[in-house]
Scaffold this motif. Structure first.
Motif, mmCIF file in Angstrom:
data_model
loop_
_atom_site.group_PDB
_atom_site.id
_atom_site.type_symbol
_atom_site.label_atom_id
_atom_site.label_comp_id
_atom_site.label_asym_id
_atom_site.label_seq_id
_atom_site.Cartn_x
_atom_site.Cartn_y
_atom_site.Cartn_z
ATOM 1 N N VAL A 206 -0.696 3.247 -9.714
ATOM 2 C CA VAL A 206 0.403 3.725 -8.875
ATOM 3 C C VAL A 206 1.611 2.827 -9.128
ATOM 4 C CG1 VAL A 206 1.232 3.970 -6.500
ATOM 5 C CG2 VAL A 206 -1.088 4.668 -7.046
ATOM 6 N N ASP A 207 2.753 3.454 -9.402
ATOM 7 C CA ASP A 207 3.981 2.697 -9.629
ATOM 8 C C ASP A 207 4.510 2.226 -8.271
ATOM 9 O OD1 ASP A 207 6.397 1.683 -10.313
ATOM 10 O OD2 ASP A 207 7.267 3.584 -11.029
ATOM 11 N N LEU A 208 4.551 0.914 -8.078
ATOM 12 C CA LEU A 208 4.976 0.378 -6.779
ATOM 13 C C LEU A 208 6.503 0.310 -6.663
ATOM 14 C CD1 LEU A 208 2.351 -2.503 -6.352
ATOM 15 C CD2 LEU A 208 2.341 -0.259 -5.239
ATOM 16 N N ARG A 209 7.204 0.589 -7.766
ATOM 17 C CA ARG A 209 8.673 0.529 -7.704
ATOM 18 C C ARG A 209 9.286 1.911 -7.526
ATOM 19 N NH1 ARG A 209 9.050 -3.254 -12.933
ATOM 20 N NH2 ARG A 209 7.910 -1.448 -13.644
ATOM 21 N N GLY A 210 8.437 2.953 -7.621
ATOM 22 C CA GLY A 210 8.974 4.326 -7.634
ATOM 23 C C GLY A 210 9.294 4.882 -6.250
ATOM 24 N N GLY A 211 8.963 4.162 -5.150
ATOM 25 C CA GLY A 211 9.277 4.645 -3.801
ATOM 26 C C GLY A 211 8.132 5.376 -3.119
ATOM 27 N N GLU A 212 7.073 5.688 -3.879
ATOM 28 C CA GLU A 212 5.951 6.410 -3.244
ATOM 29 C C GLU A 212 5.256 5.506 -2.211
ATOM 30 O OE1 GLU A 212 2.794 7.554 -5.950
ATOM 31 O OE2 GLU A 212 1.586 8.355 -4.296
ATOM 32 N N ILE A 213 5.064 4.256 -2.579
ATOM 33 C CA ILE A 213 4.432 3.291 -1.677
ATOM 34 C C ILE A 213 5.510 2.368 -1.119
ATOM 35 C CG2 ILE A 213 2.824 1.315 -1.575
ATOM 36 C CD1 ILE A 213 1.389 3.986 -1.842
ATOM 37 N N ARG A 214 5.641 2.372 0.213
ATOM 38 C CA ARG A 214 6.670 1.524 0.838
ATOM 39 C C ARG A 214 6.067 0.260 1.433
ATOM 40 N NH1 ARG A 214 11.129 3.752 2.641
ATOM 41 N NH2 ARG A 214 11.735 1.564 2.733
ATOM 42 N N SER A 215 4.753 0.301 1.681
ATOM 43 C CA SER A 215 4.140 -0.919 2.239
ATOM 44 C C SER A 215 2.676 -1.023 1.828
ATOM 45 C CB SER A 215 4.263 -0.944 3.765
ATOM 46 O OG SER A 215 3.718 0.211 4.321
ATOM 47 N N ILE A 216 2.187 -2.276 1.851
ATOM 48 C CA ILE A 216 0.775 -2.550 1.552
ATOM 49 C C ILE A 216 0.182 -3.300 2.737
ATOM 50 C CG2 ILE A 216 -0.845 -3.799 0.058
ATOM 51 C CD1 ILE A 216 1.008 -3.401 -2.270
ATOM 52 N N VAL A 217 -0.987 -2.849 3.180
ATOM 53 C CA VAL A 217 -1.717 -3.594 4.217
ATOM 54 C C VAL A 217 -2.938 -4.207 3.554
ATOM 55 C CG1 VAL A 217 -2.900 -3.465 6.432
ATOM 56 C CG2 VAL A 217 -0.911 -1.997 6.008
ATOM 57 N N TRP A 218 -3.039 -5.530 3.625
ATOM 58 C CA TRP A 218 -4.144 -6.239 2.979
ATOM 59 C C TRP A 218 -5.310 -6.348 3.953
ATOM 60 C CZ3 TRP A 218 -3.704 -6.698 -2.038
ATOM 61 C CH2 TRP A 218 -2.433 -6.769 -2.605
ATOM 62 N N ALA A 219 -6.220 -5.380 3.889
ATOM 63 C CA ALA A 219 -7.415 -5.429 4.747
ATOM 64 C C ALA A 219 -8.551 -6.028 3.913
ATOM 65 C CB ALA A 219 -7.742 -4.029 5.240
ATOM 66 N N ALA B 172 9.231 -6.774 -4.690
ATOM 67 C CA ALA B 172 9.794 -7.118 -3.379
ATOM 68 C C ALA B 172 10.168 -5.891 -2.542
ATOM 69 C CB ALA B 172 11.008 -8.013 -3.579
ATOM 70 N N VAL B 173 10.351 -4.724 -3.187
ATOM 71 C CA VAL B 173 10.729 -3.525 -2.409
ATOM 72 C C VAL B 173 9.582 -3.041 -1.523
ATOM 73 C CG1 VAL B 173 12.498 -2.584 -3.942
ATOM 74 C CG2 VAL B 173 10.087 -2.026 -4.383
ATOM 75 N N VAL B 174 8.374 -3.512 -1.809
ATOM 76 C CA VAL B 174 7.210 -3.078 -1.016
ATOM 77 C C VAL B 174 6.931 -4.134 0.061
ATOM 78 C CG1 VAL B 174 4.726 -2.581 -1.123
ATOM 79 C CG2 VAL B 174 6.223 -1.823 -2.971
ATOM 80 N N GLU B 175 6.885 -3.696 1.321
ATOM 81 C CA GLU B 175 6.568 -4.629 2.417
ATOM 82 C C GLU B 175 5.078 -4.926 2.430
ATOM 83 O OE1 GLU B 175 7.657 -3.985 6.571
ATOM 84 O OE2 GLU B 175 9.657 -3.487 5.801
ATOM 85 N N PRO C 223 7.436 0.637 7.464
ATOM 86 C CA PRO C 223 8.526 1.542 7.091
ATOM 87 C C PRO C 223 7.981 2.961 6.913
ATOM 88 C CG PRO C 223 7.913 0.103 5.251
ATOM 89 C CD PRO C 223 7.132 -0.350 6.435
ATOM 90 N N GLU C 224 8.846 3.957 7.060
ATOM 91 C CA GLU C 224 8.411 5.338 6.775
ATOM 92 C C GLU C 224 8.002 5.402 5.311
ATOM 93 O OE1 GLU C 224 7.825 7.816 8.731
ATOM 94 O OE2 GLU C 224 8.515 6.666 10.471
ATOM 95 N N GLY C 225 7.112 6.300 4.962
ATOM 96 C CA GLY C 225 6.726 6.455 3.558
ATOM 97 C C GLY C 225 5.285 6.025 3.329
ATOM 98 N N GLY C 226 4.896 6.054 2.053
ATOM 99 C CA GLY C 226 3.497 5.850 1.696
ATOM 100 C C GLY C 226 3.015 4.425 1.930
ATOM 101 N N VAL C 227 1.719 4.313 2.248
ATOM 102 C CA VAL C 227 1.102 3.018 2.534
ATOM 103 C C VAL C 227 -0.144 2.872 1.665
ATOM 104 C CG1 VAL C 227 0.139 1.530 4.335
ATOM 105 C CG2 VAL C 227 1.887 3.222 4.938
#
Ligand SMILES: Cc1cc2nc3c(=O)[nH]c(=O)nc-3n(C[C@H](O)[C@H](O)[C@H](O)COP(=O)(O)OP(=O)(O)OC[C@H]3O[C@@H](n4cnc5c(N)ncnc54)[C@H](O)[C@@H]3O)c2cc1C
Length: 381
Positions: free
Chosen positions: A298-311, A115-118, A132-136
């Motif tokens: 990629v660990d999605l809980r570690g803060g590196e990735i803040r959002s995912i765009v489903w293309a 849930a932390v990842v938008e 959000p700022e941060g990795g996508v």
């Protein structure tokens, strides 16, 4: 003609701000109507497409009733009963032109994303400022995915692009737009009943193309040069981590191979049609470069990735269609736009009658054929 929103609704409400057509202006053709502005080789913005379609609606005097939502179509007697937000209509025939891209196609594994990842789809995405700022993590490397990955990277965010099967194209080949080649060489003319694997052709991902004034190529090499990190196909989300398939090199080689075959077809056509001398020399783009050791996880809980765009593509929405003509994959059963129920027709679907059908310029031939059949049906022939 019933439209739940305004004329050209999808181009007004469902496109991101920077989107331009990937088809050049001269290719924007509707029946008896074409782009006649000063920049035939340019690419229209979404707002310009909306204006273009709106003008066509006026000039053609299309009897459009806007703000009328169709909530149900069902068989009644020898015709159909259409229920709308503005009452019922009984009719002998119905043409379904509700679009092929009404809903984002998001894989079920998205439900396992922490849930932390938008999460965002291209229908909701307007621009990078929304993220959000941060990795996508952008999942999908077709036209939408490559365009959004580039735009988001340019906004200063680190981007990982997850790449599966894709269609690589240069923007310009031998001095001409690659879509000029598709048109002129007859590739787009191929009929649906001549295509080897029609189901596959209809599901083919959109080409990696973007429409910019510079006519630049936006393939994976261009994205790598921009600083986008390439990863394999997103295979699974497990224990909060995104797991990517290996074999990126094979995926790239296949796309390169198909591209080179297509360019061979173009070169052959140039020779046999006598156009060779008026075009630049044949050339081949550099193979797609793979990262030395692409990440598999990629660990999605570690803060590196803040959002995912489903293309990851789009699909039609026939939730309102109460006629049993939709298959288990959610696609209409039809033969060149003649739907599997008497008096029911479709337009605006990928490879409906020709490869060109997936694009705006495909509608003229398709509409002529489909309305021809419809008129014959009404006349009882
Ligand atoms: C992101 C994206 C980029 C694209 N880029 C290009 C490009 O560069 N060049 C190109 O040629 N093509 C492009 N296409 C394809 C393009 O969308 C089509 O060629 C064209 O817009 C299809 O027009 P349409 O009228 O068939 O469908 P749509 O434009 O989807 O229109 C369908 C209409 O039906 C209405 N509708 C749906 N359901 C109902 C209902 N139940 N009741 C009433 N109204 C309803 C919708 O509001 C909508 O206005 C792109 C598509 C997408 C998604």
């Amino acid at each position: 003609m019933l439209e739940r929103g305004e004329v050209a609704n999808s181009w007004r409400r469902e496109r991101w701000e920077s989107l331009r057509l990937l088809t050049p202006n001269w290719q924007s053709r509707l029946p008896g109507f074409r782009y006649e502005g000063p920049d035939p080789d340019g690419y229209m913005s979404a707002a310009e497409v909306a204006e273009f379609i709106e003008l066509f609606a006026k000039v053609s005097r299309a009897p459009v009733r806007t703000g009328v939502n169709v909530t149900s179509v069902r068989q009644a007697g020898d015709g159909y009963l259409v229920t709308t937000s503005d009452g019922e209509i009984a009719c002998r025939t119905v043409v379904i032109a509700s679009g092929a891209c009404n809903r984002p196609s998001v894989p079920a594994l998205s439900q396992a994303v922490p849930a932390v990842v938008e999460q965002l789809t291209p229908l909701a995405y307007r621009g990078p400022g929304q993220l959000p700022e941060g990795g996508v993590l952008v999942v999908g490397a077709s036209a939408t995915g490559v365009q959004l990955a580039a735009e988001i990277k340019r906004s200063g965010r680190p981007v990982i692009l997850s790449v599966g099967e894709h269609v690589r194209l240069p923007r310009v080949y031998r001095g001409r737009d690659v879509l000029w080649w598709m048109d002129a060489s007859g590739v787009w003319d191929q009929r649906y009943d001549e295509v080897d694997d029609l189901t596959r052709a209809r599901k083919l991902p959109s080409p990696q193309l973007v429409g910019t004034p510079e006519r630049s190529t936006l393939d994976l090499n261009a994205l790598t040069a921009l600083g986008v990190e390439l990863a394999g196909r997103l295979a699974m989300v497990r224990d909060g981590s995104a797991l990517f398939s290996g074999g990126l090199r094979n995926v790239f080689s296949l796309a390169d191979l198909k591209l080179n075959r297509l360019l061979d077809t173009f070169d052959e056509w140039a020779l046999t049609s006598g156009r060779d001398s008026e075009l630049g020399s044949p050339e081949r783009p550099a193979p797609t470069g793979a990262p030395a050791s692409p990440r598999l996880q990629v660990d999605l809980r570690g803060g590196e990735i803040r959002s995912i765009v489903w293309a990851t593509g789009f699909r039609p929405d026939y939730g309102w269609l109460d006629v049993p003509v939709v298959d288990e994959k959610g696609q209409l059963r039809h033969e060149g736009g003649v739907v599997d129920a008497p008096g029911l027709y479709a337009l605006g679907l990928p490879v409906l009658r020709r490869r060109r059908s997936s694009f705006i310029c495909g509608i003229e031939d398709d509409a002529r054929a489909v309305t021809g059949h419809l008129a014959g049906y009404l006349a009882g022939t």
